[in-house]
Scaffold this motif. Sequence first.
Motif: not given
Length: 191
Positions: A85-90, A54-68
């Motif tokens: 971005a790394k969204l492996f198994k997110v 439920w987080a609000i990340l509208t317009g956030a810059n997550l370039f090359d971020t690890d969200l694994t």
Amino acid sequence: MGAVEVNGYTIEPEADLTRARLEEANLSGADLAGANLSGARLRQANLSGANLFWAILTGANLFDTDLTGANLSQARLHQANLTEAKLFKVDLRGADLRGARLRGANLTGADLITADLTKADFVKADLTRADLTRADLTKANLTKANLTKANLTEANLTEANLRGANLTEANLPEANLYRAMAGLPPVALDE
């Protein structure tokens, strides 16, 4: 992980981190459920295993971020930059990614069930084995995306751009492909 201070910001559930500057921050395993990160700068941050339900990340810059392995279910990522971005198994179940930029992102094994991906940019993204069941991909750009073994059951791909996309062994039962552009020659269907 309880409340912690990072770059002068208190990291905790429901925190107001609007426009926070958290580039390259280590937020691995952080609990940011319900936090407001609108316009936050999280470029190259480590959010692997973080709870962003439920987080609000509208317009956030997550370039090359690890969200694994992060939990982003029901998160609002409208117009967010998730390029490379790394969204492996997110977990992105029910998330709002309308107009988000995911060029070159790795979404291998991601759970995108019922996610709103309207007009999202997935150029050259890796969606191998991603679950896009009932996802809305209306007008999404999937040019040269890898959708090998992706589950697109009942997905809405109306006017989506699939030119050069790899759909090897993709599961498409009851997917809506109305006016989708695949760049493929016409196929004659036997009646």
